[in-house]
Design an enzyme around this catalytic site. Structure first.
Site, PDB file in Angstrom:
ATOM      1  CG  ASN A   4     -10.613  -2.160  -8.725  1.00  0.00           C
ATOM      2  OD1 ASN A   4     -11.130  -1.748  -9.749  1.00  0.00           O
ATOM      3  ND2 ASN A   4      -9.643  -3.062  -8.730  1.00  0.00           N
TER       4      ASN A   4
ATOM      5  CB  CYS B  57      -7.341  -4.081  -6.187  1.00  0.00           C
ATOM      6  SG  CYS B  57      -8.810  -5.087  -6.401  1.00  0.00           S
ATOM      7  CG  HIS B  58      -5.263  -9.780  -7.618  1.00  0.00           C
ATOM      8  ND1 HIS B  58      -5.899  -9.215  -8.701  1.00  0.00           N
ATOM      9  CD2 HIS B  58      -4.212 -10.474  -8.109  1.00  0.00           C
ATOM     10  CE1 HIS B  58      -5.255  -9.555  -9.805  1.00  0.00           C
ATOM     11  NE2 HIS B  58      -4.219 -10.324  -9.476  1.00  0.00           N
TER      12      HIS B  58
ATOM     13  CE1 TYR C 280      -4.205  -1.786   0.460  1.00  0.00           C
ATOM     14  CE2 TYR C 280      -2.751  -3.311   1.606  1.00  0.00           C
ATOM     15  CZ  TYR C 280      -3.964  -3.033   0.993  1.00  0.00           C
ATOM     16  OH  TYR C 280      -4.930  -4.001   0.914  1.00  0.00           O
TER      17      TYR C 280
ATOM     18  CD  GLU D  62      -1.738 -12.013 -11.287  1.00  0.00           C
ATOM     19  OE1 GLU D  62      -0.779 -11.334 -10.858  1.00  0.00           O
ATOM     20  OE2 GLU D  62      -2.840 -11.517 -11.562  1.00  0.00           O
TER      21      GLU D  62
END
Length: 150
Positions: A108, A116-117, A85, A148
């Site tokens: 979002n 945003c993850h 953040y 990912e």
């Protein structure tokens, strides 16, 4: 438009300019058009491990200028990487706005598409997802991050 994903259902909505929403809750009165169809195809490819970036046009009609700046910064995080953040706060030239970054994340309108993850705590721990710190949100966030890394 409702689509099935590995962890359940998500809903897509669009206007005549692009995709407007990805939701983990039903969108009443959602539209199906070329943009939702493209998003559904791209999300299927993403979950199959065949896509790392989304090209569907977006039409963001919500959010303050600050929130929109945060969402834009999120799109710059490379696939398979994370940021804190604090790093996002610094990227949007508001280094003291760490909590505001979290609030922007929770608003979002296009989660997964706007990643945003990929935002984690400064200590490397997973924090809330989908505006919640509940287990469901965190398990989805963990699933997306693991997807990912493959």
């Amino acid at each position: 438009m409702k689509i099935m994903v590995p962890f359940g259902s998500i809903w897509l909505d669009a206007d005549n300019n692009g995709l407007t929403a990805v939701s983990f809750h039903e969108i009443i009165g959602h539209q199906t058009n070329a943009f939702t169809e493209q998003a559904a195809l791209e999300l299927a490819e993403y979950f199959a491990g065949k896509r790392q970036a989304f090209t569907v046009p977006l039409s963001i009609q919500t959010g303050t200028p600050f929130q929109q700046n945060v969402w834009q910064a999120l799109t710059m995080i490379p696939f398979g990487e994370t940021r804190s953040y604090l790093e996002i706060a610094q990227a949007v030239h508001s280094p003291k706005a760490v909590r505001a970054i979290g609030q922007a994340n929770s608003k979002n309108p296009l989660p997964i598409i706007i990643p945003c993850h990929r935002i984690i705590g400064k200590n490397g721990k997973l924090t809330g997802y989908l505006g919640s710190s509940e287990q469901d949100g965190l398990s989805i966030k963990q699933f997306l991050l693991e997807l990912e890394k493959k």
